[in-house]
Design an enzyme around this catalytic site. Structure first.
Site, short mmCIF file in Angstrom:
data_model
loop_
_atom_site.label_atom_id
_atom_site.label_comp_id
_atom_site.label_asym_id
_atom_site.label_seq_id
_atom_site.Cartn_x
_atom_site.Cartn_y
_atom_site.Cartn_z
CD GLU A 99 -5.03 -19.86 24.49
OE1 GLU A 99 -4.44 -20.22 23.46
OE2 GLU A 99 -5.12 -18.65 24.82
CB CYS A 147 0.64 -13.73 22.91
SG CYS A 147 -0.39 -12.87 21.72
CE LYS A 158 -1.94 -17.48 25.43
NZ LYS A 158 -2.93 -17.20 24.43
#
Length: 449
Positions: A183, A48, A51
């Site tokens: 993503e 998380c 990223k």
């Protein structure tokens, strides 16, 4: 009563394990935490946090282009330094890793930097052969990326390695269609790579509202991302020039510089020794637990991704908190898995909470759907055709808001507040009675028709 080395021994210092260890130690328990790599786990070290920092960096690609329409004299020959971003991101990861470590130590938890396995209901074995005993063992070892079994799979990488690349590939094939795949597709595309998204079905982001994910697909294709649907790996061949030739069902081979697998995550229970304590697991290797996170062995508990319930960092943290409060505090800790907000930090991002339109119709039959399909003000002045879409799904009988689903700039930030309203059971009428905050993106939520 048996004399144990520790009241609690935690295997894994990720989000769930760290929270459980810290809270248990604060309650007065004697706690040890074993971590074979780095404190912080997937979220902090290779998930998380890094990223999201890459997502921020990628957004500048479009923001700098848009800035010209807002009067900024941005030069045409802008240069992007991947090594600079990579090193800055890793420095931030190091900082948070140290903060997590300090927090554990400050609260009195002992950190053991070794791989540790379970060797009995109340015993663990460290990598150096040392055995430790504990009244309670908590397994919080997380999960790892799933890699497809095909010839040449060793030539691919996963999201774990994506943060440490020497450079941005000119062409990348990303296998998968979940949040990780979408993503990283947006990140690499904004950094200048040609991106191919390969998926074994026709759907992306299953579980999100159909209209929202269809909008992301349309925008992604408009931006130049390439999609290969109904495709499975046949083989990956490394060519003499170092490129990878990906053979897949139903499509011509694709020649790329990098293949990245984003095809799901598997609990990290292999070789952990759980069978020695009678801990039962699912076919995917997840630890079976009850509502109190207890496994089939009464002294062994599990939280986070290793249980394969909901693989989200905030869920692991809440499970760790509830576990520690129940065993070492005043009790009463329960995790409510209903109405969990989630987001995909794609380009543009999408977010949702509650029931999708399809789920609501199946459960309630009579539903009303309100929506707003609009061009954000910033996109209008920037000359960007990209449109946002907001949806509100309501019970047709009671007017209660069952779900909110959005795609557009800043929607992950907006959905957090909206999730409170959905969780509280507010109605569309109550949204309508709220004065709009103008001009904002969020005001559309109280103006939906």
């Amino acid at each position: 009563m048996p004399d144990f080395d520790y009241d609690l021994f935690v295997i894994g210092a990720g989000s769930g394990g760290t929270r459980a260890a810290r809270v248990a130690a604060a309650h007065g328990a004697k706690v040890a935490v074993a971590e074979e790599y780095r404190v912080g786990g997937t979220c902090v070290i290779r998930g998380c946090v890094p990223k999201k920092l890459l997502v921020y960096g990628a957004h500048f690609a479009e923001d700098l282009k848009d800035a010209r329409r807002f009067g900024w004299m941005v030069p045409e020959d802008l240069q992007f330094d991947w090594q600079c971003l990579r090193e800055n991101v890793m420095a931030e990861v190091d900082r948070i890793n140290q903060a997590y470590t300090n927090t554990l130590k400050t609260n009195g938890a002992e950190i053991i930097e070794q791989r540790t396995t379970v060797s009995g209901p109340n015993e663990v074995t460290l990598a150096d052969g040392t055995k430790k005993t504990a009244k309670t063992i908590l397994v919080a070892v997380g999960a790892h990326p799933q890699i497809p079994h095909c010839e040449g799979h060793e030539h691919g990488i996963t999201s774990n390695e994506a943060f440490n690349l020497d450079g941005i590939p000119k062409r990348i094939l990303i296998a998968g269609a979940g949040y990780i795949a979408n993503e990283f597709a947006g990140i690499f595309h904004q950094f200048g790579a040609h991106v191919i998204l390969m998926n074994r079905t026709k759907d992306i982001l299953r579980g999100y509202d159909l209209a929202i994910r269809d909008r992301l697909l349309q925008i992604s294709m408009m931006k130049g991302l390439e999609f290969r649907f109904d495709a499975t790996f046949e083989k990956i061949v490394k060519l003499d020039d170092g490129c990878l030739e990906v053979h897949m069902s139903g499509h011509d081979p694709a020649v790329v510089d990098l293949v990245m697998f984003a095809t799901g995550r598997i609990p990290n229970t292999k070789g952990l020794g759980l069978e020695s304590a009678g801990v039962e697991m699912t076919e995917r290797g997840a630890i079976k637990v009850d509502d109190d996170n207890r496994s089939t062995c009464p002294s062994i508990y599990a939280v986070g991704d290793v249980t394969d319930r909901i693989q989200l960092t905030p869920i692991a943290i809440r499970e760790g908190q509830a576990f520690a409060d129940n065993l070492f505090g005043k009790g009463g800790g329960k995790v409510d898995y209903a109405c969990i907000p989630s987001a995909v930090f794609s380009h543009p991002p999408l977010a949702g909470v509650g029931l999708t339109e399809s789920q609501a119709r199946q459960k309630f039959g009579s539903v009303r759907v309100y929506s707003s399909d609009f061009r954000p003000m910033k996109n209008v002045l920037a000359g960007r055709d990209e449109r946002a879409l907001y949806k509100m799904v309501c019970d047709g009988e009671t007017d209660r808001v069952l779900g909110i689903h959005m795609i557009g700039p800043d929607v992950p930030e907006i959905i957090q507040a909206a999730a409170v309203a959905v969780k509280a059971g507010l109605t569309k009428t109550q949204f309508d009675a709220t004065v709009a905050l103008h001009p904002t993106m969020a005001e559309e939520l109280v103006l939906l028709k």
